[in-house]
Write an enzyme that holds these catalytic residues in place. Structure first.
Site, short mmCIF file in Angstrom:
data_model
loop_
_atom_site.label_atom_id
_atom_site.label_comp_id
_atom_site.label_asym_id
_atom_site.label_seq_id
_atom_site.Cartn_x
_atom_site.Cartn_y
_atom_site.Cartn_z
CE LYS A 40 2.86 -3.56 -9.08
NZ LYS A 40 2.99 -2.99 -7.73
NE ARG B 122 6.04 -8.29 -7.43
CZ ARG B 122 4.71 -8.24 -7.38
NH1 ARG B 122 3.98 -8.90 -8.26
NH2 ARG B 122 4.11 -7.51 -6.48
NE ARG C 257 -3.38 -3.82 -1.60
CZ ARG C 257 -2.34 -4.06 -2.40
NH1 ARG C 257 -2.35 -3.66 -3.66
NH2 ARG C 257 -1.29 -4.70 -1.94
NE ARG D 58 -2.82 -8.40 -1.60
CZ ARG D 58 -2.08 -7.95 -2.61
NH1 ARG D 58 -2.64 -7.30 -3.61
NH2 ARG D 58 -0.78 -8.16 -2.63
NE ARG E 73 3.64 -7.33 -0.80
CZ ARG E 73 2.42 -6.84 -0.99
NH1 ARG E 73 1.67 -6.53 0.04
NH2 ARG E 73 1.97 -6.66 -2.20
P1 ADP Z 1 -0.51 -2.31 -6.59
O1 ADP Z 1 -1.30 -3.09 -7.60
O2 ADP Z 1 0.62 -1.52 -7.21
O3 ADP Z 1 -0.04 -3.13 -5.42
P2 ADP Z 1 -3.08 -1.06 -5.93
O4 ADP Z 1 -3.60 -0.61 -7.28
O5 ADP Z 1 -3.73 -2.22 -5.31
O6 ADP Z 1 -1.47 -1.21 -5.98
O7 ADP Z 1 -3.17 0.23 -4.97
C1 ADP Z 1 -2.78 0.13 -3.58
C2 ADP Z 1 -3.80 0.89 -2.70
O8 ADP Z 1 -3.68 2.30 -2.94
C3 ADP Z 1 -5.26 0.53 -3.00
O9 ADP Z 1 -5.98 0.57 -1.79
C4 ADP Z 1 -5.71 1.63 -3.97
O10 ADP Z 1 -7.12 1.85 -3.88
C5 ADP Z 1 -4.91 2.84 -3.47
N1 ADP Z 1 -4.50 3.74 -4.56
C6 ADP Z 1 -4.14 3.41 -5.83
N2 ADP Z 1 -3.81 4.51 -6.55
C7 ADP Z 1 -3.96 5.57 -5.69
C8 ADP Z 1 -3.77 6.99 -5.82
N3 ADP Z 1 -3.37 7.55 -6.99
N4 ADP Z 1 -4.02 7.75 -4.73
C9 ADP Z 1 -4.42 7.20 -3.56
N5 ADP Z 1 -4.62 5.89 -3.36
C10 ADP Z 1 -4.39 5.08 -4.41
P1 AMP Z 2 0.66 -8.42 -6.05
O1 AMP Z 2 -0.78 -8.79 -6.06
O2 AMP Z 2 1.17 -8.03 -7.41
O3 AMP Z 2 0.99 -7.38 -4.99
O4 AMP Z 2 1.48 -9.76 -5.66
C1 AMP Z 2 1.31 -10.35 -4.40
C2 AMP Z 2 2.40 -11.38 -4.17
O5 AMP Z 2 2.32 -12.42 -5.17
C3 AMP Z 2 3.84 -10.87 -4.26
O6 AMP Z 2 4.30 -10.28 -3.05
C4 AMP Z 2 4.59 -12.17 -4.59
O7 AMP Z 2 4.76 -13.00 -3.46
C5 AMP Z 2 3.61 -12.88 -5.54
N1 AMP Z 2 3.85 -12.50 -6.95
C6 AMP Z 2 2.99 -11.87 -7.80
N2 AMP Z 2 3.54 -11.70 -9.00
C7 AMP Z 2 4.79 -12.23 -8.93
C8 AMP Z 2 5.89 -12.33 -9.84
N3 AMP Z 2 5.82 -11.85 -11.08
N4 AMP Z 2 7.02 -12.95 -9.41
C9 AMP Z 2 7.12 -13.44 -8.16
N5 AMP Z 2 6.14 -13.35 -7.24
C10 AMP Z 2 4.99 -12.75 -7.62
#
Ligand code: ADP
Ligand code: AMP
Length: 214
Positions: free
Chosen positions: A13, A88, A127, A160, A171
């Site tokens: 995302k 969410r 990540r 993280r 999660r």
């Molecule tokens: P989210 O915001 O949904 O938690 P991220 O954008 O941070 O996810 O992506 C999670 C991990 O996967 C990151 O390390 C990112 O670089 C990697 N990633 C994202 N999209 C892809 C993809 N299409 N293929 C492989 N790795 C990806």
């Molecule tokens: P993210 O960076 O989107 O993966 O979010 C990391 C963490 O932040 C999540 O696991 C939740 O604990 C909290 N968080 C982020 N966005 C929300 C949301 N919209 N509602 C509740 N918790 C959130």
């Protein structure tokens, strides 16, 4: 254009929201980044959010809904925004509907990035995140130019705390219970656009652009 990104934690995302924001000239609003910045800054909100985040649970709706309503009312959101990590829960989605309607607007697209659970754990373990500017990398799939350093702002990259495999499992179950129902919610509103998130990042982005068609 006003859109939200749906998908499991680690589906991509943040990666795709950053590309959409750049391509369409709209702000990228990540509630996770907002909470992490508050934790780093030692604010009262950060202190409240941290215990939930570290446990892999959701921060309570009342700590996030007003924050997003205020954020999308700001001047820079007049032409649109991409929300990443919000909503969410169904109450959050309802709060967003109301906040958007109060501004005389609506959500145009809900982009759902589909990735099966077994691919998620591998993604999360690789990540790396920049806590200063929010940029996200992967040690294999999207490495920074210089190891451990953010390409965008030069800060140090970190793993993280909530990307540990045990927390990722929590999660994922929280996602299936509380967030996945949003897919039907947005399908019912006729704004759902589903893309295959297992493809390489640029192909996922091409599919999103195709679906947005603007
Ligand atoms: P989210 O915001 O949904 O938690 P991220 O954008 O941070 O996810 O992506 C999670 C991990 O996967 C990151 O390390 C990112 O670089 C990697 N990633 C994202 N999209 C892809 C993809 N299409 N293929 C492989 N790795 C990806
Ligand atoms: P993210 O960076 O989107 O993966 O979010 C990391 C963490 O932040 C999540 O696991 C939740 O604990 C909290 N968080 C982020 N966005 C929300 C949301 N919209 N509602 C509740 N918790 C959130």
């Amino acid at each position: 254009m006003r859109l939200i990104m749906l998908g499991a934690p680690g589906a991509g995302k943040g990666t795709q929201a950053a590309k959409v924001a750049e391509a369409y000239g709209i702000p990228h609003i990540s509630t996770g980044d907002i909470f992490r910045a508050n934790i780093k800054g030692g604010t009262a909100l950060g202190k409240k959010a941290k215990e939930f985040m570290d446990a892999g649970k959701l921060v309570p709706d009342e700590l996030v809904c007003d924050l997003v309503a205020d954020r999308i009312a700001r001047e820079d959101c007049q032409k649109g925004y991409v929300l990443d990590g919000f909503p969410r829960t169904i109450p959050q989605a309802e709060a967003l509907e109301k906040a958007a309607a109060d501004l005389g607007t609506r959500i145009d697209y809900a982009v759902d990035i589909e990735v099966p659970d077994d691919a998620i754990v591998e993604r999360m373990s690789g990540r790396r995140a920049c806590l200063k500017c929010g940029a996200t990398y992967h040690v294999l799939y999207n490495p920074p130019k210089e190891e451990g350093i953010c390409d965008v702002c030069g800060s140090e990259l970190v793993q993280r705390a909530d990307d540990k495999p045990e927390t990722v499992k929590t999660r994922l179950s929280v996602y299936h219970e509380q967030t996945q129902p949003l897919i039907d919610f947005y399908q019912g509103k006729g704004v759902l656009a589903t893309v295959d998130g297992t493809l390489p990042m640029e192909e996922v982005f091409a599919a999103i652009r195709d679906r947005l068609g603007e």
